[in-house]
Design a protein around this motif. Structure first.
Motif, PDB file in Angstrom:
ATOM      1  N   THR A   1       0.829  -1.203   0.000  1.00  9.89           N
ATOM      2  CA  THR A   1       0.000   0.000   0.000  1.00  9.89           C
ATOM      3  C   THR A   1       0.864   1.255   0.000  1.00  9.89           C
ATOM      4  OG1 THR A   1      -1.771  -1.146   1.203  1.00  9.89           O
ATOM      5  CG2 THR A   1      -1.782   1.266   1.273  1.00  9.89           C
ATOM      6  N   THR A   2       0.556   2.174  -0.903  1.00 10.69           N
ATOM      7  CA  THR A   2       1.236   3.468  -0.920  1.00 10.69           C
ATOM      8  C   THR A   2       0.265   4.538  -0.440  1.00 10.69           C
ATOM      9  OG1 THR A   2       0.661   3.848  -3.233  1.00 10.69           O
ATOM     10  CG2 THR A   2       2.793   2.840  -2.785  1.00 10.69           C
ATOM     11  N   VAL A   3       0.788   5.444   0.386  1.00 12.44           N
ATOM     12  CA  VAL A   3      -0.009   6.541   0.938  1.00 12.44           C
ATOM     13  C   VAL A   3       0.421   7.844   0.294  1.00 12.44           C
ATOM     14  CG1 VAL A   3      -0.491   7.900   3.014  1.00 12.44           C
ATOM     15  CG2 VAL A   3      -0.476   5.404   3.124  1.00 12.44           C
ATOM     16  N   HIS A   4      -0.568   8.629  -0.108  1.00  9.25           N
ATOM     17  CA  HIS A   4      -0.311   9.910  -0.746  1.00  9.25           C
ATOM     18  C   HIS A   4      -1.026  10.995   0.050  1.00  9.25           C
ATOM     19  CE1 HIS A   4       1.224   7.732  -4.312  1.00  9.25           C
ATOM     20  NE2 HIS A   4       0.312   6.851  -3.930  1.00  9.25           N
ATOM     21  N   SER A   5      -0.309  12.075   0.316  1.00  7.92           N
ATOM     22  CA  SER A   5      -0.873  13.170   1.093  1.00  7.92           C
ATOM     23  C   SER A   5      -1.586  14.151   0.177  1.00  7.92           C
ATOM     24  CB  SER A   5       0.228  13.897   1.859  1.00  7.92           C
ATOM     25  OG  SER A   5      -0.266  15.101   2.423  1.00  7.92           O
ATOM     26  N   TYR A   6      -2.757  14.570   0.585  1.00  3.92           N
ATOM     27  CA  TYR A   6      -3.507  15.567  -0.183  1.00  3.92           C
ATOM     28  C   TYR A   6      -2.723  16.875  -0.290  1.00  3.92           C
ATOM     29  CZ  TYR A   6      -7.669  18.119  -1.792  1.00  3.92           C
ATOM     30  OH  TYR A   6      -8.574  18.869  -2.517  1.00  3.92           O
TER      31      TYR A   6
ATOM     32  N   GLU B   1      -1.394  12.003  17.280  1.00  7.20           N
ATOM     33  CA  GLU B   1      -0.503  10.883  17.621  1.00  7.20           C
ATOM     34  C   GLU B   1      -0.521   9.809  16.540  1.00  7.20           C
ATOM     35  OE1 GLU B   1       0.069   7.554  21.173  1.00  7.20           O
ATOM     36  OE2 GLU B   1      -1.035   9.409  21.583  1.00  7.20           O
ATOM     37  N   THR B   2      -1.722   9.480  16.035  1.00 11.07           N
ATOM     38  CA  THR B   2      -1.791   8.449  14.990  1.00 11.07           C
ATOM     39  C   THR B   2      -1.195   8.961  13.676  1.00 11.07           C
ATOM     40  OG1 THR B   2      -4.049   9.112  14.386  1.00 11.07           O
ATOM     41  CG2 THR B   2      -3.817   7.359  16.008  1.00 11.07           C
ATOM     42  N   ASN B   3      -1.332  10.261  13.409  1.00  9.38           N
ATOM     43  CA  ASN B   3      -0.710  10.827  12.206  1.00  9.38           C
ATOM     44  C   ASN B   3       0.809  10.715  12.284  1.00  9.38           C
ATOM     45  OD1 ASN B   3      -3.191  11.478  11.169  1.00  9.38           O
ATOM     46  ND2 ASN B   3      -3.065  13.664  11.614  1.00  9.38           N
ATOM     47  N   ALA B   4       1.356  11.004  13.472  1.00 11.09           N
ATOM     48  CA  ALA B   4       2.812  10.900  13.659  1.00 11.09           C
ATOM     49  C   ALA B   4       3.265   9.445  13.523  1.00 11.09           C
ATOM     50  CB  ALA B   4       3.197  11.458  15.024  1.00 11.09           C
ATOM     51  N   LYS B   5       2.465   8.535  14.044  1.00 12.41           N
ATOM     52  CA  LYS B   5       2.774   7.108  13.932  1.00 12.41           C
ATOM     53  C   LYS B   5       2.812   6.669  12.472  1.00 12.41           C
ATOM     54  CE  LYS B   5       0.660   2.591  14.852  1.00 12.41           C
ATOM     55  NZ  LYS B   5      -0.548   1.900  15.413  1.00 12.41           N
TER      56      LYS B   5
ATOM     57  N   PHE C   1       1.317  15.803   6.951  1.00 15.36           N
ATOM     58  CA  PHE C   1       0.542  16.974   6.574  1.00 15.36           C
ATOM     59  C   PHE C   1       1.252  18.259   6.992  1.00 15.36           C
ATOM     60  CE2 PHE C   1      -2.671  13.661   7.729  1.00 15.36           C
ATOM     61  CZ  PHE C   1      -3.106  13.385   6.442  1.00 15.36           C
ATOM     62  N   HIS C   2       0.778  19.368   6.440  1.00 14.98           N
ATOM     63  CA  HIS C   2       1.292  20.671   6.840  1.00 14.98           C
ATOM     64  C   HIS C   2       0.943  20.938   8.305  1.00 14.98           C
ATOM     65  CE1 HIS C   2      -2.737  22.509   7.017  1.00 14.98           C
ATOM     66  NE2 HIS C   2      -3.022  21.839   5.904  1.00 14.98           N
ATOM     67  N   ASP C   3       1.603  21.916   8.916  1.00 13.57           N
ATOM     68  CA  ASP C   3       1.343  22.223  10.320  1.00 13.57           C
ATOM     69  C   ASP C   3       0.675  23.581  10.499  1.00 13.57           C
ATOM     70  OD1 ASP C   3       3.427  23.845   9.636  1.00 13.57           O
ATOM     71  OD2 ASP C   3       4.797  23.172  11.229  1.00 13.57           O
ATOM     72  N   ARG C   4       0.009  24.052   9.457  1.00 10.51           N
ATOM     73  CA  ARG C   4      -0.684  25.333   9.568  1.00 10.51           C
ATOM     74  C   ARG C   4      -1.856  25.228  10.532  1.00 10.51           C
ATOM     75  NH1 ARG C   4       0.249  24.889   4.011  1.00 10.51           N
ATOM     76  NH2 ARG C   4      -1.895  24.217   3.627  1.00 10.51           N
ATOM     77  N   PRO C   5      -2.242  26.375  11.162  1.00 11.98           N
ATOM     78  CA  PRO C   5      -3.418  26.355  12.045  1.00 11.98           C
ATOM     79  C   PRO C   5      -4.662  25.921  11.281  1.00 11.98           C
ATOM     80  CG  PRO C   5      -2.183  28.405  12.317  1.00 11.98           C
ATOM     81  CD  PRO C   5      -1.602  27.706  11.123  1.00 11.98           C
ATOM     82  N   VAL C   6      -5.647  25.422  12.000  1.00  9.68           N
ATOM     83  CA  VAL C   6      -6.910  25.038  11.387  1.00  9.68           C
ATOM     84  C   VAL C   6      -7.515  26.263  10.699  1.00  9.68           C
ATOM     85  CG1 VAL C   6      -9.246  24.172  11.801  1.00  9.68           C
ATOM     86  CG2 VAL C   6      -7.301  23.212  13.056  1.00  9.68           C
ATOM     87  N   ALA C   7      -7.873  26.107   9.429  1.00  5.76           N
ATOM     88  CA  ALA C   7      -8.332  27.230   8.606  1.00  5.76           C
ATOM     89  C   ALA C   7      -9.811  27.530   8.831  1.00  5.76           C
ATOM     90  CB  ALA C   7      -8.073  26.933   7.134  1.00  5.76           C
ATOM     91  N   LYS C   8     -10.265  28.607   8.206  1.00  2.38           N
ATOM     92  CA  LYS C   8     -11.668  29.041   8.232  1.00  2.38           C
ATOM     93  C   LYS C   8     -12.182  29.142   9.675  1.00  2.38           C
ATOM     94  CE  LYS C   8     -12.714  27.035   3.696  1.00  2.38           C
ATOM     95  NZ  LYS C   8     -12.778  28.292   2.976  1.00  2.38           N
ATOM     96  N   PRO C   9     -11.734  30.180  10.413  1.00  2.00           N
ATOM     97  CA  PRO C   9     -12.075  30.273  11.840  1.00  2.00           C
ATOM     98  C   PRO C   9     -13.529  30.615  12.129  1.00  2.00           C
ATOM     99  CG  PRO C   9     -10.869  32.227  11.133  1.00  2.00           C
ATOM    100  CD  PRO C   9     -10.823  31.254   9.993  1.00  2.00           C
TER     101      PRO C   9
END
Length: 341
Positions: free
Chosen positions: A176-181, A274-278, A289-297
């Protein structure tokens, strides 16, 4: 030359519709590169009608029949690379059952030397916002006169949000290959991204696949949801999408507005850090993924006023159409009167 099977299992809301439209429309281009697109339901297998909707895709017995038909077809085909794309595979609640069927097929196939699973993941706060507009508001997938609240939708979508668990499930079935959006957006879209991944050239005309339907904004999605509440049964958006297209109803919410509250989306992301880091570590990546703040406040809260505005536009347009029809009817009556006179 050995043959390869690629199964794109999801996730939805990552450009899947654009990729599927490209694969469907560009069969000649793909054929010249030895690629055969199998469709969403294996309907592009000769002498096979395909699986009947998501239900059969996620029914192990029906899926096994479809894969057996694929085995026969691929053995006779001149193509060397076969692609199946259906996002319901990764998002079904019984994915363990279907992945087991696909895993058994991958091990037993006498035709395919390589079977690859493709997964595309989008950061959870972004995914849940897009998914809520699509499956919580635009489509009504439950019975009853109600609309799912953002938190209800999050709770029901918990099995979609643990990407490490999803990867573990599918990688246990086949490589399985994983691709980031994020990576897909960085190269201007999923079609260009996978053309590069598959070693295909990307003519400029393929830019038409960048946006297939486009997601509804908060005001449009909530307007459809208000219509859906009037029906006790499940409702797709086809009727209201036609109405919105006919009357050209614009998105009314500001650009920084979301249908799901900021605190809910922040909690969704925090719960999966935690699961993303794993998963990133398992894939040999520093981060997924990028580490930008959650968008659309800003949370969309103009639901009723905007809906009334839409209804006013529709009422005005319908009144004008009735007036035009009345004038036509009067003109016809005059013509008939002159003829009969």
């Amino acid at each position: 030359m050995g043959k390869k099977l690629t199964i794109h299992v999801g996730m939805g809301k990552t450009g899947t519709s654009a990729l599927q439209k490209f694969l469907l429309k560009e069969t000649g281009f793909l054929k010249r590169s030895g690629i055969h697109y199998l469709g969403r339901f294996l309907e592009h297998i000769d002498d096979f009608d395909g699986l009947i909707g998501p239900g059969e895709v996620n029914t192990p017995a029906a899926l096994a029949v479809g894969l057996a038909e694929l085995e026969t077809f691929a053995a006779k085909s001149e193509a060397t690379h076969f692609i199946w794309s259906n996002e319901v595979l990764a998002q079904a609640r019984n994915a363990p059952d279907t992945s087991a069927v696909i895993g058994a097929y991958a091990k037993e196939s006498a035709v395919f030397d390589e079977v690859e699973i493709l997964l595309v993941f989008r950061r959870q706060d972004e995914w849940i916002e897009s998914a809520y507009r699509q499956w919580g508001l635009k489509h009504k997938l439950h019975v009853g006169h109600s609309t799912k609240t953002p938190q209800e939708f999050v709770d029901e979508s918990a099995h979609h949000l643990d990407y490490a668990a999803i990867y573990d499930l599918w990688s246990g079935a086949a490589p399985t290959t994983v691709h980031s959006y994020d990576d897909i957006r960085n190269v201007d879209g999923i079609v260009q991204y996978f053309c590069r991944y598959w070693g295909l050239r990307h003519p400029d005309r393929f830019d038409e696949y960048k946006s297939v339907h486009g997601s509804l904004g908060p005001s449009q999605a909530n307007f459809v949801a208000l219509y859906n509440r009037g029906h006790a049964d499940k409702v797709r958006d086809y009727d209201m999408r036609r109405v919105m297209r006919i009357y050209n109803l614009p998105e009314m919410s500001p650009p920084d507005t979301a249908a799901m509250p900021l605190d809910v989306r922040e909690a969704v992301l925090a719960a999966q850090q935690e699961t993303n880091a794993k998963l990133a570590k398992a894939l040999g990546r520093e981060t997924l993924f990028h580490d930008r703040p959650v968008a659309k406040p800003q949370h969309y809260d103009n639901r009723i006023e905007d809906a009334l505005t839409y209804l006013a536009v529709i009422s005005r347009e319908q009144a004008e159409e009735i007036q035009r029809l009345r004038h036509r009817l009067n003109a016809l009556e005059k013509q008939i009167g002159k003829r009969d006179g």
